[in-house]
Design a protein around this motif. Structure first.
Motif, PDB file in Angstrom:
ATOM      1  N   UNK A 139     -29.824  35.498  84.910  1.00  0.00           N
ATOM      2  CA  UNK A 139     -29.779  37.349  85.553  1.00  0.00           C
ATOM      3  C   UNK A 139     -27.614  36.790  85.262  1.00  0.00           C
ATOM      4  N   UNK A 140     -28.008  38.966  85.380  1.00  0.00           N
ATOM      5  CA  UNK A 140     -26.832  39.041  84.840  1.00  0.00           C
ATOM      6  C   UNK A 140     -26.394  39.936  86.795  1.00  0.00           C
ATOM      7  N   UNK A 141     -25.750  39.556  87.044  1.00  0.00           N
ATOM      8  CA  UNK A 141     -25.080  40.265  88.779  1.00  0.00           C
ATOM      9  C   UNK A 141     -23.773  40.862  88.861  1.00  0.00           C
ATOM     10  N   UNK A 142     -23.356  41.635  88.893  1.00  0.00           N
ATOM     11  CA  UNK A 142     -22.631  42.561  89.065  1.00  0.00           C
ATOM     12  C   UNK A 142     -21.833  41.527  90.264  1.00  0.00           C
ATOM     13  N   UNK A 143     -20.225  41.201  89.494  1.00  0.00           N
ATOM     14  CA  UNK A 143     -19.792  40.486  90.029  1.00  0.00           C
ATOM     15  C   UNK A 143     -18.824  41.254  91.243  1.00  0.00           C
ATOM     16  N   UNK A 144     -19.261  42.107  92.262  1.00  0.00           N
ATOM     17  CA  UNK A 144     -18.838  42.574  93.452  1.00  0.00           C
ATOM     18  C   UNK A 144     -19.507  42.142  94.178  1.00  0.00           C
ATOM     19  N   UNK A 145     -21.528  41.466  94.051  1.00  0.00           N
ATOM     20  CA  UNK A 145     -22.415  41.355  94.650  1.00  0.00           C
ATOM     21  C   UNK A 145     -22.740  39.515  95.558  1.00  0.00           C
ATOM     22  N   UNK A 146     -21.097  39.613  96.135  1.00  0.00           N
ATOM     23  CA  UNK A 146     -21.511  38.197  96.864  1.00  0.00           C
ATOM     24  C   UNK A 146     -22.758  37.311  96.958  1.00  0.00           C
ATOM     25  N   UNK A 147     -23.472  37.997  97.995  1.00  0.00           N
ATOM     26  CA  UNK A 147     -24.481  38.050  98.244  1.00  0.00           C
ATOM     27  C   UNK A 147     -25.599  37.619  97.548  1.00  0.00           C
ATOM     28  N   UNK A 148     -25.194  38.024  95.925  1.00  0.00           N
ATOM     29  CA  UNK A 148     -26.719  37.319  95.402  1.00  0.00           C
ATOM     30  C   UNK A 148     -25.949  36.078  94.305  1.00  0.00           C
ATOM     31  N   UNK A 149     -24.459  36.111  94.116  1.00  0.00           N
ATOM     32  CA  UNK A 149     -24.274  35.097  93.475  1.00  0.00           C
ATOM     33  C   UNK A 149     -24.042  33.727  94.770  1.00  0.00           C
ATOM     34  N   UNK A 150     -24.293  33.961  95.786  1.00  0.00           N
ATOM     35  CA  UNK A 150     -24.027  32.743  96.801  1.00  0.00           C
ATOM     36  C   UNK A 150     -25.562  32.289  96.504  1.00  0.00           C
ATOM     37  N   UNK A 151     -26.701  33.483  96.563  1.00  0.00           N
ATOM     38  CA  UNK A 151     -27.948  32.975  96.795  1.00  0.00           C
ATOM     39  C   UNK A 151     -28.690  32.221  94.777  1.00  0.00           C
ATOM     40  N   UNK A 152     -28.155  33.076  94.008  1.00  0.00           N
ATOM     41  CA  UNK A 152     -27.575  31.930  93.114  1.00  0.00           C
ATOM     42  C   UNK A 152     -28.027  30.812  93.160  1.00  0.00           C
ATOM     43  N   UNK A 153     -26.297  30.328  93.423  1.00  0.00           N
ATOM     44  CA  UNK A 153     -26.092  29.423  94.168  1.00  0.00           C
ATOM     45  C   UNK A 153     -26.882  28.244  94.291  1.00  0.00           C
ATOM     46  N   UNK A 154     -27.397  28.616  95.241  1.00  0.00           N
ATOM     47  CA  UNK A 154     -28.087  27.641  96.428  1.00  0.00           C
ATOM     48  C   UNK A 154     -29.171  27.391  96.090  1.00  0.00           C
TER      49      UNK A 154
END
Length: 175
Positions: A139-154
């Motif tokens: 997925x390509x995620x906006x760098x400012x989208x902290x919630x989505x980045x955390x979710x992807x890592x989980x």
């Protein structure tokens, strides 16, 4: 187009016990999908579509609902509200030309974020992608989208900055 994948239709329960129907999207879901997108906050729409918009254009709506269930699969999360179906989330993947790698996207209604529906959708989508021969998902995620980045890592995705666009991160996972 492949037959409608009935095997992906299932009822799951959110953290609060709410029953949610998870199923592949259908062409006749255009109104349901449009209502869902219109109900998202401007911020949630921007994070999902990376553009400011209030509703889906007819061509985009057709693209998002008329899928082949193999190379392009979308799963919707539906609850019953006042006797009507209400879409509260959608997760999809689109395969690349090789048919072995895919890109995913997910959107959850603002009122249902944190309810567990995102995890249910993504685990179902990952299993379906694997069953259809996909080897990697990204997925390509906006760098400012902290919630989505955390979710992807989980979910076990490795996350790194996009070398071509400092405003984006890439989440990747082998299936």
């Amino acid at each position: 187009m492949a037959d409608y994948p009935e095997e992906l239709v299932r009822t799951r329960y959110l953290f609060d016990g709410t029953a949610v129907l998870i199923r592949p999207i259908r062409p006749e879901d255009k109104t349901l999908e449009q209502d869902f997108v219109q109900h998202l906050s401007p911020d949630s729409r921007y994070r999902r579509f990376m553009s400011a918009m209030k509703e889906l254009a007819p061509g985009k709506l057709k693209y998002l609902t008329e899928i082949d269930y193999e190379k392009h699969l979308a799963l919707v999360a539906i609850i019953q509200q006042d006797g009507h179906d209400l879409e509260i989330g959608v997760a999809r993947y689109c395969a690349d030309p090789s048919g072995t790698n895919c890109e995913f996207a997910i959107a959850i209604d603002d009122d249902w974020q944190g309810s567990g529906v995102a995890g249910i959708l993504m685990f179902t989508l990952i299993d379906a992608a694997r069953a259809r021969g996909m080897q990697t998902m990204e997925a390509f995620i906006l760098a400012s989208n902290d919630k989505m980045i955390k979710f992807a890592k989980q979910l076990g995705f490795a996350v790194h900055r996009d070398p071509d666009d400092p405003g984006m991160v890439v989440a990747e996972r082998r299936l």
